[in-house]
Design a protein around this motif. Structure first.
Motif, mmCIF file in Angstrom:
data_model
loop_
_atom_site.group_PDB
_atom_site.id
_atom_site.type_symbol
_atom_site.label_atom_id
_atom_site.label_comp_id
_atom_site.label_asym_id
_atom_site.label_seq_id
_atom_site.Cartn_x
_atom_site.Cartn_y
_atom_site.Cartn_z
ATOM 1 N N ASP A 49 56.320 -109.661 -36.966
ATOM 2 C CA ASP A 49 57.310 -110.788 -37.042
ATOM 3 C C ASP A 49 58.632 -110.460 -37.544
ATOM 4 O O ASP A 49 59.398 -111.108 -37.588
ATOM 5 C CB ASP A 49 56.678 -111.800 -37.618
ATOM 6 C CG ASP A 49 56.238 -111.849 -38.846
ATOM 7 O OD1 ASP A 49 56.194 -110.674 -39.421
ATOM 8 O OD2 ASP A 49 55.628 -112.764 -39.610
ATOM 9 N N ASP A 64 55.640 -121.276 -37.308
ATOM 10 C CA ASP A 64 54.786 -120.098 -36.706
ATOM 11 C C ASP A 64 53.591 -120.057 -37.086
ATOM 12 O O ASP A 64 53.158 -120.094 -38.261
ATOM 13 C CB ASP A 64 55.454 -118.934 -37.012
ATOM 14 C CG ASP A 64 54.583 -117.722 -36.528
ATOM 15 O OD1 ASP A 64 53.799 -117.982 -35.785
ATOM 16 O OD2 ASP A 64 54.779 -116.555 -36.986
ATOM 17 N N TYR A 85 56.479 -112.877 -30.514
ATOM 18 C CA TYR A 85 57.845 -112.429 -31.205
ATOM 19 C C TYR A 85 58.700 -111.732 -30.245
ATOM 20 O O TYR A 85 59.673 -111.217 -30.603
ATOM 21 C CB TYR A 85 57.209 -111.724 -32.426
ATOM 22 C CG TYR A 85 56.500 -112.479 -33.449
ATOM 23 C CD1 TYR A 85 56.842 -113.650 -34.226
ATOM 24 C CD2 TYR A 85 55.125 -111.933 -33.793
ATOM 25 C CE1 TYR A 85 56.044 -114.220 -34.784
ATOM 26 C CE2 TYR A 85 54.265 -112.559 -34.486
ATOM 27 C CZ TYR A 85 54.710 -113.540 -35.009
ATOM 28 O OH TYR A 85 53.928 -114.446 -35.863
ATOM 29 N N GLN A 140 50.357 -116.855 -31.113
ATOM 30 C CA GLN A 140 50.971 -117.853 -31.758
ATOM 31 C C GLN A 140 51.631 -118.941 -31.247
ATOM 32 O O GLN A 140 51.691 -118.794 -29.844
ATOM 33 C CB GLN A 140 52.091 -116.913 -32.568
ATOM 34 C CG GLN A 140 51.425 -115.587 -33.468
ATOM 35 C CD GLN A 140 50.723 -116.051 -34.746
ATOM 36 O OE1 GLN A 140 49.514 -115.782 -34.815
ATOM 37 N NE2 GLN A 140 51.323 -117.094 -35.466
ATOM 38 N N ILE A 144 55.297 -120.838 -31.738
ATOM 39 C CA ILE A 144 56.391 -120.673 -32.823
ATOM 40 C C ILE A 144 57.386 -121.708 -32.333
ATOM 41 O O ILE A 144 57.678 -121.853 -30.818
ATOM 42 C CB ILE A 144 57.441 -119.472 -32.739
ATOM 43 C CG1 ILE A 144 56.228 -118.155 -33.101
ATOM 44 C CG2 ILE A 144 58.366 -119.249 -33.310
ATOM 45 C CD1 ILE A 144 56.761 -116.773 -32.555
#
Length: 241
Positions: free
Chosen positions: A20, A132, A223, A234, A236
């Motif tokens: 990240d 996140d 990311y 993830q 985000i």
């Protein structure tokens, strides 16, 4: 085990995680506050890259470890010991972010609402709040609670012996809390450390932002700015006031 050793083994789990870092280097600007900064895994390299960043964490031990790392670096960000549910700082920020599943340590509606309220109070007009967290993975949540799953193999920094790390998982469907028990093993010792992490599902997380007056600007699934999908690891969320 000493307090210093606790932070050391925390770093063994997470310090080499850099997925990240470039994402946040690109995304963050201005005066920035990081919630749940731990031992400075992100705070320190971001500060060294020129970002005006302050790290906040509830653990004095983690912050001591972060401070000790500044001795070998050419940058020294501010660190504040505080609870992300109840902090008060005498300035406002352009961006506040809670990276690396920090919000998962807030298990109840009052706790997460308190955090969102504190963030709102400390943001400048049009300021950004970035979160996140895991996208809950059903294969992990449905794991056999009696099975050990491999995490990594490395070297114990205290003894220079091979160190194996594995984990067990138990998920509570009612509380949405995943209990993670990490087992650390060398030829000479064996010990465990436990984490309790709340799993936030996408619509649930979206509702917290909306309820507290944040406008969701972007939602990513990783990311590389990829869109959120069922295959994402993830979720985000980039929001603004």
């Amino acid at each position: 085990m000493s307090i210093q050793e606790e932070s050391l083994y925390y770093d063994i789990l997470y310090d080499n995680y850099l997925d990240d870092l470039e994402f946040y280097k690109e995304l963050l600007s201005g005066n920035v506050l990081e919630l749940g900064c731990g031992t400075g895994r992100l705070t320190l390299p971001l500060a060294c890259a020129g970002l005006n960043i302050t790290g906040l964490d509830i653990s004095a031990e983690h912050l001591d470890a972060a401070h000790s790392k500044t001795n070998r670096l050419q940058c020294s960000p501010d660190f504040i010991k505080a609870d992300m549910r109840d902090f008060s700082i005498d300035r406002k920020f352009d961006v506040i972010f809670a990276p690396f599943n920090t919000l998962c340590f807030l298990h109840t509606v009052p706790d997460i609402s308190s955090c969102f309220d504190r963030v709102k109070k400390h943001l400048k007009p049009n300021g950004k709040f970035i979160v996140d967290v895991f996208l809950p993975s059903m294969p992990i949540l449905l794991r056999n609670p009696n099975t050990l799953y491999d995490v990594k193999e490395t070297i114990d920094p205290l003894t220079s012996e091979p160190l194996k790390i594995s984990e067990k998982n138990i998920y509570n469907k009612l509380t949405q809390v995943l209990s993670i028990s990490y087992l650390f093993e060398t030829a000479e010792k064996k010990f465990s450390r436990n984490l309790q992490m709340k799993m936030y599902f996408p619509k649930e997380l979206e509702a917290y932002f909306t309820f507290h007056g944040f406008k969701i600007v972007h939602t990513y699934g990783g990311y590389a700015y990829e869109p959120l999908s069922v295959k994402s690891r993830q979720q985000i969320i980039v929001s603004s006031l």
